[in-house]
Write a protein that holds these residues in place. Structure first.
Motif, mmCIF file in Angstrom:
data_model
loop_
_atom_site.group_PDB
_atom_site.id
_atom_site.type_symbol
_atom_site.label_atom_id
_atom_site.label_comp_id
_atom_site.label_asym_id
_atom_site.label_seq_id
_atom_site.Cartn_x
_atom_site.Cartn_y
_atom_site.Cartn_z
ATOM 1 N N ALA A 156 0.413 -1.151 -0.110
ATOM 2 C CA ALA A 156 -0.264 -0.179 0.100
ATOM 3 C C ALA A 156 0.898 1.253 0.070
ATOM 4 O O ALA A 156 2.203 1.109 0.497
ATOM 5 N N THR A 157 0.395 2.393 -0.818
ATOM 6 C CA THR A 157 0.954 3.735 -0.445
ATOM 7 C C THR A 157 0.834 3.768 0.456
ATOM 8 O O THR A 157 -0.444 3.994 1.005
ATOM 9 N N VAL B 112 11.439 9.720 12.982
ATOM 10 C CA VAL B 112 10.412 8.815 11.376
ATOM 11 C C VAL B 112 11.532 8.602 10.539
ATOM 12 O O VAL B 112 10.486 7.134 9.915
ATOM 13 N N PHE B 113 12.540 8.444 10.438
ATOM 14 C CA PHE B 113 13.362 8.270 9.469
ATOM 15 C C PHE B 113 14.355 7.002 9.923
ATOM 16 O O PHE B 113 14.363 5.857 9.352
ATOM 17 N N THR B 114 14.070 6.590 11.520
ATOM 18 C CA THR B 114 14.165 5.342 12.095
ATOM 19 C C THR B 114 13.590 4.487 12.079
ATOM 20 O O THR B 114 14.025 3.532 11.367
ATOM 21 N N LEU B 115 12.415 4.869 11.356
ATOM 22 C CA LEU B 115 11.673 3.569 11.736
ATOM 23 C C LEU B 115 10.808 3.760 9.726
ATOM 24 O O LEU B 115 10.421 2.499 9.714
ATOM 25 N N LEU B 116 10.761 4.463 9.704
ATOM 26 C CA LEU B 116 11.073 4.350 7.913
ATOM 27 C C LEU B 116 12.138 3.971 7.357
ATOM 28 O O LEU B 116 11.747 3.383 6.053
ATOM 29 N N GLU C 216 5.969 2.727 -0.074
ATOM 30 C CA GLU C 216 5.699 1.617 -0.132
ATOM 31 C C GLU C 216 5.365 0.405 1.061
ATOM 32 O O GLU C 216 6.561 0.170 1.375
ATOM 33 N N VAL C 217 4.312 0.379 1.712
ATOM 34 C CA VAL C 217 4.437 -0.477 2.803
ATOM 35 C C VAL C 217 3.733 -1.896 2.519
ATOM 36 O O VAL C 217 2.720 -1.696 2.360
#
Length: 172
Positions: A98-99, A112-116, A138-139
């Motif tokens: 999913a987007t 945010v960037f640690t998790l993404l 995308e996830v």
């Protein structure tokens, strides 16, 4: 096309490919080989294996004094190579993607960037005051809610992850 760009060998004389998506869309490319002798036989190998969501790239190299294959030989070489690779490959089930988007301010960038990071997000600065950033990625569908919870926890509720229903409406 990203797969082809990342996988093609620039030293090869021809990098020919075919892909078939799960929705039936397909594409072939013979990279300068005579019409119908490279891409379509690769696609026929994909279809013969009963697969979708598959891309196959076959590279052919120039050999000095090599034999001329002719059109029939090219069809057999490209189709046979693709079929042999597909027969020996281990199928892997793809997860539905999913987007998703995340909107955040500078103070939350690290969290945010640690998790993404596993999702390779693309970002754009928004013309807001104070400035904010929007990340699109995308996830797997089933990861959106848990990811949103982790983002909320890491940022004291300031950042949430949202699925984008329509690809045309997705920013970036």
């Amino acid at each position: 096309n990203d797969f082809v760009k990342a996988t093609a060998d620039p030293k090869a004389r021809h990098n020919c490919f075919a892909w078939r998506l799960a929705n039936g869309d397909m594409r072939t490319n013979g990279d300068g080989e005579p019409g119908g002798t490279a891409g379509p036989p690769i696609l026929a190998a994909i279809d013969g294996a009963g697969l979708s969501g598959v891309a196959v790239l076959v590279s052919r190299y120039r050999i000095a004094e090599g034999a001329k294959l002719g059109t029939g030989g090219l069809v057999r070489a490209y189709g046979g190579t693709a079929a042999a690779c597909l027969a020996s490959a281990e199928p892997k089930e793809l997860q539905q993607q999913a987007t998703a988007i995340v909107r955040y301010s500078a103070q939350d960038t690290g969290a945010v960037f640690t998790l993404l990071a596993p999702y390779a997000p693309r970002t754009v600065m928004l013309p807001t005051e104070p400035p904010e950033t929007l990340a699109r990625f995308e996830v797997p569908q089933e990861e959106i809610d848990p990811l949103s919870e982790r983002l909320a926890t890491a940022t004291a509720g300031r950042v949430l992850c949202m699925a984008v229903d329509d690809e045309e409406d997705a920013p970036l």
